[in-house]
Design a protein around this motif. Structure first.
Motif, PDB file in Angstrom:
ATOM      1  N   VAL A   2       0.860  -1.180   0.000  1.00 34.15           N
ATOM      2  CA  VAL A   2       0.000   0.000   0.000  1.00 34.15           C
ATOM      3  C   VAL A   2       0.896   1.230   0.000  1.00 34.15           C
ATOM      4  CG1 VAL A   2      -1.767   1.300   1.252  1.00 34.15           C
ATOM      5  CG2 VAL A   2      -1.857  -1.209   1.221  1.00 34.15           C
ATOM      6  N   ILE A  13      -5.217  -0.511   5.123  1.00 34.83           N
ATOM      7  CA  ILE A  13      -4.430  -1.683   5.524  1.00 34.83           C
ATOM      8  C   ILE A  13      -5.182  -2.528   6.543  1.00 34.83           C
ATOM      9  CG2 ILE A  13      -2.372  -2.328   6.880  1.00 34.83           C
ATOM     10  CD1 ILE A  13      -0.949   0.028   5.305  1.00 34.83           C
ATOM     11  N   ILE A  16      -7.811  -4.450   4.593  1.00 38.73           N
ATOM     12  CA  ILE A  16      -7.215  -5.497   3.752  1.00 38.73           C
ATOM     13  C   ILE A  16      -6.764  -6.679   4.606  1.00 38.73           C
ATOM     14  CG2 ILE A  16      -5.164  -6.038   2.353  1.00 38.73           C
ATOM     15  CD1 ILE A  16      -5.466  -3.317   1.022  1.00 38.73           C
ATOM     16  N   LYS A  17      -6.272  -6.359   5.796  1.00 39.89           N
ATOM     17  CA  LYS A  17      -5.747  -7.380   6.715  1.00 39.89           C
ATOM     18  C   LYS A  17      -6.806  -8.414   7.106  1.00 39.89           C
ATOM     19  CE  LYS A  17      -3.303  -7.390  11.110  1.00 39.89           C
ATOM     20  NZ  LYS A  17      -3.129  -6.596  12.321  1.00 39.89           N
ATOM     21  N   ALA A  22      -4.185 -11.984   2.278  1.00 43.01           N
ATOM     22  CA  ALA A  22      -3.153 -10.940   2.436  1.00 43.01           C
ATOM     23  C   ALA A  22      -2.163 -11.390   3.510  1.00 43.01           C
ATOM     24  CB  ALA A  22      -3.797  -9.616   2.820  1.00 43.01           C
ATOM     25  N   THR A  24       1.244 -10.949   3.722  1.00 46.18           N
ATOM     26  CA  THR A  24       2.198  -9.911   4.123  1.00 46.18           C
ATOM     27  C   THR A  24       1.778  -8.600   3.474  1.00 46.18           C
ATOM     28  OG1 THR A  24       3.957 -11.572   4.099  1.00 46.18           O
ATOM     29  CG2 THR A  24       4.632  -9.271   4.220  1.00 46.18           C
ATOM     30  N   ILE A  25       1.668  -7.548   4.293  1.00 39.84           N
ATOM     31  CA  ILE A  25       1.303  -6.224   3.777  1.00 39.84           C
ATOM     32  C   ILE A  25       2.455  -5.266   4.067  1.00 39.84           C
ATOM     33  CG2 ILE A  25      -0.370  -4.335   3.821  1.00 39.84           C
ATOM     34  CD1 ILE A  25      -2.402  -6.328   5.017  1.00 39.84           C
ATOM     35  N   TYR A  26       2.941  -4.634   3.016  1.00 38.23           N
ATOM     36  CA  TYR A  26       3.973  -3.603   3.153  1.00 38.23           C
ATOM     37  C   TYR A  26       3.331  -2.226   2.977  1.00 38.23           C
ATOM     38  CZ  TYR A  26       7.341  -7.392   2.299  1.00 38.23           C
ATOM     39  OH  TYR A  26       8.080  -8.558   2.360  1.00 38.23           O
ATOM     40  N   CYS A  38       1.259  -3.877   9.595  1.00 38.94           N
ATOM     41  CA  CYS A  38       1.967  -4.053   8.325  1.00 38.94           C
ATOM     42  C   CYS A  38       3.463  -3.864   8.551  1.00 38.94           C
ATOM     43  CB  CYS A  38       1.470  -3.036   7.298  1.00 38.94           C
ATOM     44  SG  CYS A  38       1.735  -1.324   7.807  1.00 38.94           S
ATOM     45  N   LEU A 302     -10.217  -6.207  -0.063  1.00 41.16           N
ATOM     46  CA  LEU A 302      -9.226  -6.717  -1.026  1.00 41.16           C
ATOM     47  C   LEU A 302      -9.916  -7.403  -2.198  1.00 41.16           C
ATOM     48  CD1 LEU A 302      -6.355  -7.211  -1.938  1.00 41.16           C
ATOM     49  CD2 LEU A 302      -6.269  -9.219  -0.441  1.00 41.16           C
TER      50      LEU A 302
END
Length: 419
Positions: A2, A13, A16-17, A22, A24-26, A38, A302
């Motif tokens: 993101v 975030i 989306i989590k 999802a 791994t979220i950066y 994240c 997502l």
């Protein structure tokens, strides 16, 4: 990944989590207050070569480009050229926010209701115009200006000052090389975010922003001191009119211009005596509107974003709660002017919807203020009055010695409900 590092991105975030896909979220760059949700990278949101390199080296499956600047600069184009699917419009479509002159011409050409206007690239012509036009008048820098490129001039002197500061003093850089001067509209404002893939458009819950810094809509304009949703002025009848006269015609107009818009299209509306009119378009989620709208989303964010990217939004489930939401923003004293940084922020762990914007981690790992707007606190409830009460109860539990917030977020909406 993101792109972005504010409260809007934190809200995205967190939502989306909720999807197990999802893993791994950066966040690029993210901030110190997001680290529980994240991996914050520190990569700048406008450093497009670094963003593309990061996406390639970390085998990113999907990218959400949230802020206006990287969208207008063409971040989506560069990522998609590397085979990385994105949520967000390409450069050709992002011009709907990147140039106010373009958006006004689009509305004029396709009969989309908006304020009457004139566009100027020569300062002397603009100055001559404001000596004759009706006052008050609205003066806008054509390009991006961090949400601050609009002046509502109540006198001719203010209008002259605004034109000079934009076109001669270049307070917004090249964004003020062209100015749009438009009629002043009256009526309640409504913000509506909409998912669109260019074929289908699905409006989200409406919201009401509070731009002025202080209670009673006093003080300077800010990026937003709080929001409520839904907006009571956005009735079913108004929603139907907006869909027929504004939302779908905008999507179709962009298609006809060869600028198909895929992402979140933001409609800033004024409900005038002559019906709803467009004040502005944004090419992305609004902030802090996102912080009240997404907590009310009951379907998977997502999943919706993937459908938008793939052009199959018609197949997505997009549902919202019947509840109301209120977001109160805590800002650093002095904002939107100069303010101190580095003040401790103490946030109880049991608060569900806390979105961190201007914050960083100190040497001992403590959370410190690092911006103008630092925290957005959102609460949801069955009624707007309850949501407001809950939000203020939660805000009072946060420790921020050098912070302030408005005490009247949502009061105008409550009065509208009582009317």
């Amino acid at each position: 990944m993101v792109i972005g590092g504010g409260g809007r991105e934190h809200a995205i975030i967190k939502k989306i989590k909720e999807n197990p896909k999802a893993e791994t979220i950066y966040a690029l760059p993210g901030n110190g207050g997001m680290e529980d949700d994240c991996i914050c990278t520190g990569v700048g949101a406008e450093d497009l070569p670094a963003i593309v390199e990061f996406a390639k080296t970390h085998a990113i499956d999907f990218a959400v480009v949230a802020p206006d600047d990287p969208l207008v600069m063409g971040c989506v184009d560069l990522l998609e050229a590397e085979g990385i699917p994105c949520f967000g419009p390409n450069k050709e479509a992002a011009i709907i926010e990147g140039s106010k002159a373009f958006s006004k011409e689009l509305m004029k050409a396709y009969g989309i209701p908006t304020a009457a206007y004139e566009t100027f690239t020569e300062m002397e012509e603009a100055l001559d115009y404001v000596q004759e036009c009706k006052i008050p008048v609205v003066i806008k820098a054509d390009g991006l200006a961090k949400g601050k490129g609009v002046t509502i001039a109540q006198t001719r002197e203010e209008a002259v000052k605004a034109v000079n500061s934009m076109m001669e003093d270049k307070i917004f850089g090249d964004s003020g090389s062209c100015v749009v001067i438009e009629e002043y509209l009256e009526g309640p404002e409504v913000s509506v975010l909409a998912f669109t893939d260019g074929n289908t458009l699905v409006p989200m819950v409406s919201s009401m922003d509070h731009k002025r810094a202080y209670d009673g809509d006093q003080g300077p304009n800010t990026g937003g001191m709080g929001t409520v949703a839904p907006n009571p002025y956005y009735t079913e009848a108004v929603a139907e009119q907006c869909a027929e006269e504004i939302f779908l015609p905008t999507m179709i107009a962009m298609n006809k211009e060869g600028r198909t818009f895929k992402g979140c299209l933001y409609f800033g509306l004024m409900i005038t005596a002559d019906g709803p009119k467009v004040i502005e378009y944004n090419c992305r989620f609004g902030d802090p509107e996102t912080q009240v709208v997404l907590p009310l989303l009951t379907s998977d964010l997502l999943d919706i974003m993937l459908h938008v990217s793939e052009g199959t939004l018609a197949e997505a489930e997009v549902t919202f709660s019947d509840q109301a939401a209120c977001c109160v923003v805590l800002a650093s004293k002095g904002y939107p002017g100069s303010y101190e940084k580095g003040c401790p922020l103490e946030i109880p762990e049991d608060l569900a919807h806390v979105f961190i914007a201007g914050a960083r981690k100190g040497e001992q790992g403590q959370l410190l203020s690092n911006g103008g707007r630092c925290i957005g606190v959102t609460e949801c409830a069955d009624t707007l009055a309850e949501a407001i009460d809950k939000a203020y109860t939660s805000v009072k539990r946060i420790g921020f010695e050098n912070g302030f917030y408005r005490n009247d977020i949502g009061q105008r909406a409550l009065k509208a409900l009582e009317a």
